[in-house]
Design an enzyme around this catalytic site. Sequence first.
Site, PDB file in Angstrom:
ATOM      1  CG  ASP A 160      31.667 -13.301  34.686  1.00  0.00           C
ATOM      2  OD1 ASP A 160      32.158 -12.159  34.809  1.00  0.00           O
ATOM      3  OD2 ASP A 160      31.936 -14.237  35.456  1.00  0.00           O
ATOM      4  CG  HIS A 161      32.336  -7.046  30.776  1.00  0.00           C
ATOM      5  ND1 HIS A 161      33.245  -7.375  29.793  1.00  0.00           N
ATOM      6  CD2 HIS A 161      31.792  -5.855  30.389  1.00  0.00           C
ATOM      7  CE1 HIS A 161      33.252  -6.431  28.862  1.00  0.00           C
ATOM      8  NE2 HIS A 161      32.376  -5.500  29.197  1.00  0.00           N
ATOM      9  NE  ARG A 162      33.875 -12.457  37.340  1.00  0.00           N
ATOM     10  CZ  ARG A 162      33.662 -13.375  38.278  1.00  0.00           C
ATOM     11  NH1 ARG A 162      34.318 -13.307  39.427  1.00  0.00           N
ATOM     12  NH2 ARG A 162      32.796 -14.354  38.081  1.00  0.00           N
TER      13      ARG A 162
END
Length: 422
Positions: free
Chosen positions: A394-396
């Site tokens: 999850d790049h967040r």
Amino acid sequence: MPIELKMPALSPTMEEGTLARWLVKEGDSVSSGDLLAEIETDKATMEFEAVDEGVISQILVAEGTDGVKVGTVIAMIQGEDEGAAPSKAAPTPPTTANTEAPVVVPPPPPVAAPAPAAPAKVAGDRIKASPLARRIAADKGVELAGLTGTGPNGRIVKADVEGAQPGAAMPAPAASAAAPATMAAPAAVPDFGIPHEIVKLSNMRKTIARRLTQSMQEAPHIYLTVDIRLDALLKLRGELNASLESRGVKLSVNDMLIKALALALIQVPKCNVSFAGDNMLQYSRADISVAVSIPTGLITPIIVDAANKSLSTISTEMSALAAKAKDGKLQPHEYQGGTASISNMGMMGIKHFTAVINPPQAMIMAIGAGEKRPYVVDDALSIATVMSATGSFDHRAIDGADGAELMKVFKELVEKPLGLVA
């Protein structure tokens, strides 16, 4: 006055369920702790116990009815001191396992969405708990004070106690960073005259569709792949299995990969996280959710604190959890939670794939098949057993560099596997 028996929330995320089977009938006397029905949630079939005493005066929802919302009145109990039960307004709906829509006679009044559960206490700090829950708590050494009850009126029931740790209350589930994504109803599929049958979705399949849609819509996925040499791990596995044979333990490659992922998450804590809006949940323990395919869909039982468990313990626990999953007997604490997931399709010959993150987790490891490939070993081209592993992040919550560090550590642990038993 009569007591309303409502569809219980048997897990923190349950919104509706199937009333699989009644274990009582109208006219039966029940006491607190008696089993009333089997409720099928999106993950398992669980028993629903009574918290009040009295006589079952009416059954309002027939067994086999699905889509019953949490809070719906499913039966009425007449208190034992209130005299005979009133005559029925209508005959009991017939029992059927193929009911197309909830059958309710008479229709109960609309039920408001249940308020968030609070610690199960009433005036004077008296804890509301069923006798069965109290017995289990006493046997396990669990403190009831502070546990969140999911039974009627916040009462603590069996399922609430079973997952709690001795000496401490079970923590309330973390709030989601955002409201669950609402799935838009797909357009009707045109009938092109192709022979077909309509297969009704199970509760589990509906949940899978909703959660994975939510994951792909909300979490920007980044994928990182490494090739990993397996020869040393396979050799160690053979030696360990020879020594464990007398104990009836047989390690799988997946057992060893579970341990490797857990250790990697501890070594790279920036990947052992959950995104929570303006906050990040940083976990100090690696609980690994393991994807298990069952006839009704996919479920992810959890190996808790896998980094600090021996390979033999992981293997024994995984075998037991997989068996319970296939029988639909997992309890909520056995599949809810986890800090990261692993999905292994190598045993089906899949060489490479990407997996969808299981929210609210922030990463999942996809394992491909080990196969003989040309590989450079000690600066010389040779043949080695190699597998591809792909991490979805999850790049967040996780930067690409941190995800790459996790993949590097995971690869090193697998290629030099003595670290798994140290």
